[in-house]
Design a protein around this motif. Structure first.
Motif, mmCIF file in Angstrom:
data_model
loop_
_atom_site.group_PDB
_atom_site.id
_atom_site.type_symbol
_atom_site.label_atom_id
_atom_site.label_comp_id
_atom_site.label_asym_id
_atom_site.label_seq_id
_atom_site.Cartn_x
_atom_site.Cartn_y
_atom_site.Cartn_z
ATOM 1 N N ALA A 189 3.922 -4.524 -9.134
ATOM 2 C CA ALA A 189 2.819 -4.944 -8.278
ATOM 3 C C ALA A 189 2.022 -6.046 -8.962
ATOM 4 O O ALA A 189 1.925 -6.078 -10.191
ATOM 5 C CB ALA A 189 1.903 -3.761 -7.970
ATOM 6 N N PRO A 190 1.445 -6.944 -8.170
ATOM 7 C CA PRO A 190 0.613 -7.983 -8.769
ATOM 8 C C PRO A 190 -0.644 -7.377 -9.393
ATOM 9 O O PRO A 190 -1.170 -6.369 -8.922
ATOM 10 C CB PRO A 190 0.263 -8.902 -7.596
ATOM 11 N N THR A 191 -1.096 -8.013 -10.457
ATOM 12 C CA THR A 191 -2.247 -7.512 -11.201
ATOM 13 C C THR A 191 -3.465 -7.298 -10.315
ATOM 14 O O THR A 191 -4.161 -6.291 -10.448
ATOM 15 C CB THR A 191 -2.600 -8.483 -12.342
ATOM 16 N N PHE A 192 -3.724 -8.231 -9.389
ATOM 17 C CA PHE A 192 -4.925 -8.086 -8.563
ATOM 18 C C PHE A 192 -4.896 -6.810 -7.740
ATOM 19 O O PHE A 192 -5.936 -6.268 -7.397
ATOM 20 C CB PHE A 192 -5.130 -9.312 -7.661
ATOM 21 N N MET A 193 -3.700 -6.285 -7.446
ATOM 22 C CA MET A 193 -3.591 -5.072 -6.649
ATOM 23 C C MET A 193 -3.851 -3.808 -7.461
ATOM 24 O O MET A 193 -4.301 -2.807 -6.919
ATOM 25 C CB MET A 193 -2.181 -4.970 -6.050
ATOM 26 N N VAL A 194 -3.558 -3.862 -8.747
ATOM 27 C CA VAL A 194 -3.618 -2.641 -9.554
ATOM 28 C C VAL A 194 -4.659 -2.674 -10.665
ATOM 29 O O VAL A 194 -4.834 -1.680 -11.367
ATOM 30 C CB VAL A 194 -2.234 -2.317 -10.162
ATOM 31 N N ARG A 195 -5.346 -3.784 -10.828
ATOM 32 C CA ARG A 195 -6.289 -3.936 -11.944
ATOM 33 C C ARG A 195 -7.274 -2.767 -12.021
ATOM 34 O O ARG A 195 -7.431 -2.141 -13.063
ATOM 35 C CB ARG A 195 -7.039 -5.255 -11.835
ATOM 36 N N SER A 196 -7.943 -2.463 -10.919
ATOM 37 C CA SER A 196 -8.966 -1.407 -10.964
ATOM 38 C C SER A 196 -8.329 -0.034 -11.206
ATOM 39 O O SER A 196 -8.905 0.802 -11.898
ATOM 40 C CB SER A 196 -9.800 -1.392 -9.691
ATOM 41 N N LEU A 197 -7.145 0.203 -10.672
ATOM 42 C CA LEU A 197 -6.468 1.486 -10.895
ATOM 43 C C LEU A 197 -6.042 1.634 -12.347
ATOM 44 O O LEU A 197 -6.073 2.742 -12.900
ATOM 45 C CB LEU A 197 -5.261 1.614 -9.968
ATOM 46 N N GLY A 199 0.815 -1.210 0.000
ATOM 47 C CA GLY A 199 0.000 0.000 0.000
ATOM 48 C C GLY A 199 0.851 1.265 0.000
ATOM 49 O O GLY A 199 0.512 2.252 -0.660
ATOM 50 N N LEU A 200 1.950 1.235 0.725
ATOM 51 C CA LEU A 200 2.857 2.383 0.777
ATOM 52 C C LEU A 200 3.441 2.653 -0.606
ATOM 53 O O LEU A 200 3.454 3.793 -1.086
ATOM 54 C CB LEU A 200 3.981 2.122 1.784
ATOM 55 N N LEU A 201 3.888 1.592 -1.274
ATOM 56 C CA LEU A 201 4.432 1.745 -2.622
ATOM 57 C C LEU A 201 3.349 2.186 -3.607
ATOM 58 O O LEU A 201 3.602 2.994 -4.499
ATOM 59 C CB LEU A 201 5.081 0.444 -3.073
ATOM 60 N N MET A 202 2.150 1.645 -3.431
ATOM 61 C CA MET A 202 1.033 2.014 -4.302
ATOM 62 C C MET A 202 0.735 3.509 -4.175
ATOM 63 O O MET A 202 0.555 4.204 -5.169
ATOM 64 C CB MET A 202 -0.215 1.221 -3.930
ATOM 65 N N ASN A 203 0.708 4.005 -2.946
ATOM 66 C CA ASN A 203 0.459 5.433 -2.734
ATOM 67 C C ASN A 203 1.555 6.280 -3.365
ATOM 68 O O ASN A 203 1.274 7.343 -3.928
ATOM 69 C CB ASN A 203 0.332 5.749 -1.242
ATOM 70 N N ALA A 204 2.791 5.813 -3.290
ATOM 71 C CA ALA A 204 3.888 6.556 -3.915
ATOM 72 C C ALA A 204 3.682 6.639 -5.422
ATOM 73 O O ALA A 204 3.834 7.705 -6.020
ATOM 74 C CB ALA A 204 5.222 5.889 -3.577
ATOM 75 N N ALA A 205 3.312 5.513 -6.040
ATOM 76 C CA ALA A 205 3.080 5.517 -7.491
ATOM 77 C C ALA A 205 1.902 6.417 -7.854
ATOM 78 O O ALA A 205 1.953 7.150 -8.842
ATOM 79 C CB ALA A 205 2.838 4.092 -7.982
ATOM 80 N N LEU A 206 0.851 6.365 -7.059
ATOM 81 C CA LEU A 206 -0.325 7.196 -7.331
ATOM 82 C C LEU A 206 -0.021 8.683 -7.198
ATOM 83 O O LEU A 206 -0.686 9.518 -7.795
ATOM 84 C CB LEU A 206 -1.481 6.813 -6.402
ATOM 85 N N GLN A 211 -7.678 0.209 -14.866
ATOM 86 C CA GLN A 211 -8.939 0.416 -15.586
ATOM 87 C C GLN A 211 -9.435 1.856 -15.437
ATOM 88 O O GLN A 211 -10.001 2.427 -16.370
ATOM 89 C CB GLN A 211 -9.998 -0.573 -15.106
ATOM 90 N N GLN A 212 -9.216 2.438 -14.265
ATOM 91 C CA GLN A 212 -9.623 3.825 -14.018
ATOM 92 C C GLN A 212 -8.618 4.832 -14.585
ATOM 93 O O GLN A 212 -8.815 6.034 -14.479
ATOM 94 C CB GLN A 212 -9.741 4.077 -12.508
ATOM 95 N N GLU A 213 -7.530 4.312 -15.152
ATOM 96 C CA GLU A 213 -6.446 5.120 -15.699
ATOM 97 C C GLU A 213 -5.790 6.010 -14.645
ATOM 98 O O GLU A 213 -5.264 7.087 -14.956
ATOM 99 C CB GLU A 213 -6.923 5.929 -16.913
ATOM 100 N N ARG A 214 -5.808 5.558 -13.411
ATOM 101 C CA ARG A 214 -5.084 6.258 -12.348
ATOM 102 C C ARG A 214 -3.620 5.820 -12.333
ATOM 103 O O ARG A 214 -2.764 6.531 -11.831
ATOM 104 C CB ARG A 214 -5.738 5.993 -11.001
ATOM 105 N N LEU A 215 -3.358 4.624 -12.877
ATOM 106 C CA LEU A 215 -1.999 4.128 -13.086
ATOM 107 C C LEU A 215 -1.903 3.665 -14.533
ATOM 108 O O LEU A 215 -2.912 3.374 -15.164
ATOM 109 C CB LEU A 215 -1.691 2.936 -12.165
#
Length: 82
Positions: A27-35, A12-19, A37-41
């Motif tokens: 990151a594994p696909t299950f962690m970022v799939r929705s982001l 989550g810490l790394l995810m927030n940094a990327a965001l 799709q939302q084009e946030r990543l």
């Protein structure tokens, strides 16, 4: 020379940094799939993707698998295998 790689025990810490445009993450696909799709990543360095790994559910052999185990294995298959 500063270390160019940061490691953290928290995805989550790394995810927030990327965001927050503070770098890239693996990151594994299950962690970022929705982001994604939302084009946030967005994906980068697609030619350098790590090889896929497997996920295995190991439990004692039995003719009667408990409902809890069956539900958990089904959840893993649904989450990881799509």
């Amino acid at each position: 020379m500063p270390d160019l790689f940061t490691r953290a025990k928290s995805g989550g810490l790394l995810m927030n940094a990327a965001l927050n445009n503070a770098g890239i993450i693996i990151a594994p696909t299950f962690m970022v799939r929705s982001l994604l799709q939302q084009e946030r990543l967005e994906t980068v360095l697609d030619d350098y993707m790590p090889t896929e790994t497997g996920l295995y559910a190991i439990y004692p052999h039995s003719k009667l698998v408990s409902k809890k185990v069956r539900v958990f294995v089904d959840y893993l298959a649904e989450t990881w295998c799509t």
